[in-house]
Design an enzyme around this catalytic site. Sequence first.
Site, PDB file in Angstrom:
ATOM      1  N   ASP A 120       0.822  -1.214   0.000  1.00  0.00           N
ATOM      2  CA  ASP A 120       0.000   0.000   0.000  1.00  0.00           C
ATOM      3  C   ASP A 120       0.855   1.263   0.000  1.00  0.00           C
ATOM      4  O   ASP A 120       0.380   2.333   0.361  1.00  0.00           O
ATOM      5  CB  ASP A 120      -0.943   0.010   1.208  1.00  0.00           C
ATOM      6  CG  ASP A 120      -0.201  -0.069   2.533  1.00  0.00           C
ATOM      7  OD1 ASP A 120       1.045  -0.158   2.505  1.00  0.00           O
ATOM      8  OD2 ASP A 120      -0.855  -0.055   3.595  1.00  0.00           O
ATOM      9  N   CYS A 137       5.107  -0.277   2.398  1.00  0.00           N
ATOM     10  CA  CYS A 137       5.656  -1.625   2.562  1.00  0.00           C
ATOM     11  C   CYS A 137       7.012  -1.617   3.263  1.00  0.00           C
ATOM     12  O   CYS A 137       7.361  -2.591   3.929  1.00  0.00           O
ATOM     13  CB  CYS A 137       5.743  -2.341   1.226  1.00  0.00           C
ATOM     14  SG  CYS A 137       6.769  -1.509  -0.005  1.00  0.00           S
ATOM     15  N   HIS A 156       8.907  -3.494  -4.178  1.00  0.00           N
ATOM     16  CA  HIS A 156       8.204  -3.939  -2.978  1.00  0.00           C
ATOM     17  C   HIS A 156       9.206  -4.471  -1.959  1.00  0.00           C
ATOM     18  O   HIS A 156      10.143  -5.190  -2.307  1.00  0.00           O
ATOM     19  CB  HIS A 156       7.194  -5.028  -3.340  1.00  0.00           C
ATOM     20  CG  HIS A 156       6.334  -5.456  -2.200  1.00  0.00           C
ATOM     21  ND1 HIS A 156       5.349  -4.656  -1.667  1.00  0.00           N
ATOM     22  CD2 HIS A 156       6.314  -6.592  -1.474  1.00  0.00           C
ATOM     23  CE1 HIS A 156       4.755  -5.297  -0.670  1.00  0.00           C
ATOM     24  NE2 HIS A 156       5.334  -6.468  -0.539  1.00  0.00           N
ATOM     25  N   CYS A 197     -25.671 -22.550 -25.427  1.00  0.00           N
ATOM     26  CA  CYS A 197     -25.995 -22.714 -24.009  1.00  0.00           C
ATOM     27  C   CYS A 197     -27.368 -23.368 -23.879  1.00  0.00           C
ATOM     28  O   CYS A 197     -28.334 -22.971 -24.544  1.00  0.00           O
ATOM     29  CB  CYS A 197     -25.979 -21.355 -23.313  1.00  0.00           C
ATOM     30  SG  CYS A 197     -26.467 -21.406 -21.575  1.00  0.00           S
ATOM     31  N   CYS A 234     -30.965 -18.124 -23.881  1.00  0.00           N
ATOM     32  CA  CYS A 234     -29.571 -17.680 -23.797  1.00  0.00           C
ATOM     33  C   CYS A 234     -28.923 -17.909 -25.158  1.00  0.00           C
ATOM     34  O   CYS A 234     -28.968 -19.015 -25.699  1.00  0.00           O
ATOM     35  CB  CYS A 234     -28.808 -18.440 -22.708  1.00  0.00           C
ATOM     36  SG  CYS A 234     -27.111 -17.853 -22.533  1.00  0.00           S
ATOM     37  N   CYS A 257     -23.204 -21.494 -20.718  1.00  0.00           N
ATOM     38  CA  CYS A 257     -22.245 -20.408 -20.889  1.00  0.00           C
ATOM     39  C   CYS A 257     -21.699 -20.036 -19.510  1.00  0.00           C
ATOM     40  O   CYS A 257     -22.224 -20.474 -18.484  1.00  0.00           O
ATOM     41  CB  CYS A 257     -22.889 -19.202 -21.565  1.00  0.00           C
ATOM     42  SG  CYS A 257     -24.095 -18.341 -20.534  1.00  0.00           S
ATOM     43  N   CYS A 312     -24.328 -18.411 -17.060  1.00  0.00           N
ATOM     44  CA  CYS A 312     -25.321 -19.364 -16.556  1.00  0.00           C
ATOM     45  C   CYS A 312     -24.664 -20.387 -15.639  1.00  0.00           C
ATOM     46  O   CYS A 312     -25.278 -20.863 -14.675  1.00  0.00           O
ATOM     47  CB  CYS A 312     -26.019 -20.057 -17.722  1.00  0.00           C
ATOM     48  SG  CYS A 312     -26.970 -18.922 -18.785  1.00  0.00           S
TER      49      CYS A 312
END
Length: 840
Positions: A191, A194, A358, A799, A804, A816, A819
């Site tokens: 953030d 570090c 980092h 599908c 759909c 799909c 779904c």
Amino acid sequence: MTLDMDAVLSDFVRSTGAEPGLARDLLEGKNWDVSAALSDFEQLRQVHAGNLSPPFSGGSTCPKTPEKGGSDREPTRPSRPILQRQDDVIQEKRLSRGISHASSSIVSLARSHVSSNGGGGGSSEHPLEMPICAFQLPDLTVYKEDFRSFIERDLIEQSMLVALEQAGRLNWWVSMDSTCQRLLPLATTGDGNCLLHAASLGMWGFHDRDLVLRKALYALMEKGVEKEALRRRWRWQQTQQNKESGLVYTEDEWQKEWNELIKLASSEPRMHLGSNGASGGGVESSEEPVYESLEEFHVFVLAHVLKRPIVVVADTMLRDSGGEAFAPIPFGGIYLPLEVPASQCHRSPLVLAYDQAHFSALVSMEQKESAKEQAVIPLTDSEHKLLPLHFAVDPGKGWEWGKDDNDNVRLASIILSLEVKLHLLHSYMNVKWIPLSSDSQAPLAQPESPTASAGDEPRSTPESGESDKESVGSSSLGNEGSRRKEKSKRDREKDKKRADSVANKLGSFGKTLGSKLKKNMGGLMHSKGPKPGGLGSGSGISSGTETLEKKKKNNTLKSWKGGKEEAAGDGPVSEKPPSESVGNGGSKYSQEVMQSLSTMRIAMQGEGKYIFVGTLKMGHRHQYQEEMIQRYLADAEERFLAEQKQKEVERKIMNGGLVSGPPPAKKPEPDGGEDQPSDSPAEPKAMAFSTAYPGGFTIPRPSGGGVHCQEPRRQLAGGPCVGGLPSYATFPRQYPGRPYPHQDNIPALEPGKDGVHRGALLPPQFRVADSYSNGYREPPEPDGWAGAPRGLPPTQTKCKQPNCSFYGHPETNNLCSCCYREELRRREREPGGELLAHRF
């Protein structure tokens, strides 16, 4: 906070006498359940009263209550209902990963204990009085392989570990001496804070969430007694860097630069990320603060705040996506609290790792009673060249900037020789030489830039680096030929460092600039000078001198091995102090320093049989650390068992309920199917040792993922290296897990035996490796895909969900992706189908 939450917090503080920050932590840890938070508060006070001073001893206007006066407050407990809002859910998620997150209330007490020991930043004392602390991971070797892998990927920054080990910067000493412990980087929130998070983790085991260290850092830079001396050291080093690139600052510009450095250290957040931003712990939050990233000078100031040395392990060059080095990384090296007397400092250094913008803390693991491994950190690289000693030169109060900078005599009076640097290291740290076996050999570090040698600090003081080489390459007899050789070598080094400095100033523009820079400055970039030991092309006189000195040093090493340390240590240097090594003031250093100097010179000439290390002191754990670790392990076991249960549920859904046989997409694997299936116990281990690294940002969480999406926060996005890419290549930033449950069954993306690229046969929603590469972006929705049927696998159909218009796949039961997710959610709501309660 809302009005109701303000009222709850006020009631809690009034009834307990707790500090508001602690009260908020307790309430948030219990989702604002006041009764549960009060119970936690009472329990913790009773358990830890003998070990932690009350964290609310000062700064609160509320009267203190007796330690065991919980019964007195029982009637005053508010009877408000549980309050919860989205921010609280986010906070709970943020506190749900890592050792320090296992019990927010314990850590809150510990943080308050740490902050209560601090004084005012403007006083003559240091902002914080730091006890000697070094955090250690619990011994993970006692656990089963699958559970150990689960913990490792939860706690350890795997991508950083792999990157630095493959670059030959981390743990290379373990392969040379089996008695040395391996150091591991802890997962750290990215953030912008570090550096301080890593320091806090390395000492106490929890993040610097309360910004105690950052505030102390800012106070020392703004109004500490060392402020002016620190500024001189910074300006000196910056001036040398500016010389190499031809920059000249006015006094106004120097003041502006200094003010900017102080501003960077402020604890004020820089910005707030949106819902798609990267925040600590991988949680989408509109309230997560992001702080300004800090520079190498702030590491130096932090060493003064902590009153202890800091060693940063980092690669020396930033590389583009093709593995080509195009800009130096300045952070690696040693930072000594030189403005604090050595007698007042802790001699055990804090060790940090730096990779891809980092920081992480490097810690060891607890050992069994029978183990004799030692925790050390080398002060040289694998080629026995001393690590950069940052900001080591203070020109003094009487230095006239702009005038003395160009006076060679004045410059020569303050440049540090190798002897001086070794003297400083002996003064501030417990150092020793570890003997190596005859057959041990350090792994070679990654190739440097075409300009720099392994340990040279590209942005550090050039004269200081040259002084090291001068001390090594010059004879103790002060031969004139050797000095002439050193002068010509310094000229070559100056040309090379100039190219490095330009690359450093402009390297952030990326791969294109790096390529052009090397192409246009090829003459400078590829004219490598002699090795730091001074051996290489030179005059016949200097070669003879080097041969003589080499023989003398061989005799020195033999006599030292035989136990005649005193005579051998003074032997080659006692005839005449090295007058060409300016900056020692003619003073004679201790016997240990001279022995180190002699051994260092031999090692740098390629005949090293020792490693120069600083010893790490591992003290006993505090009780809060012990309880914090035990709670984490219990929490991790819960999550691990839940993950195994979830995998079993998914396997039943995929194989039993939805798919009649093995997914056809797994068949065309070209390498004989070496990959483990998703439910294999070997998967955590495989995922734990990925390569590359997503940088100092958190990868967003894709929506709709199960527990398999909940990989550790900074896990590698690109997966293991494939094809011919080098191990240090930078990969596109992607989410490490599988964004959709069916991705377990995606065929390998390498060309198959028939030469057809298998990934090209899949619709876009099934292509993982190139589906998205920006870490700030959610994975693209595949629902709108409507490609032509001729490009689909033969088994793909429309599908099967009514109304759909998208395409399904056998692995998703011919649904799909949209779904299919709805179907999974429906199943999860059924009895026995719930997913994990813990989310990272």
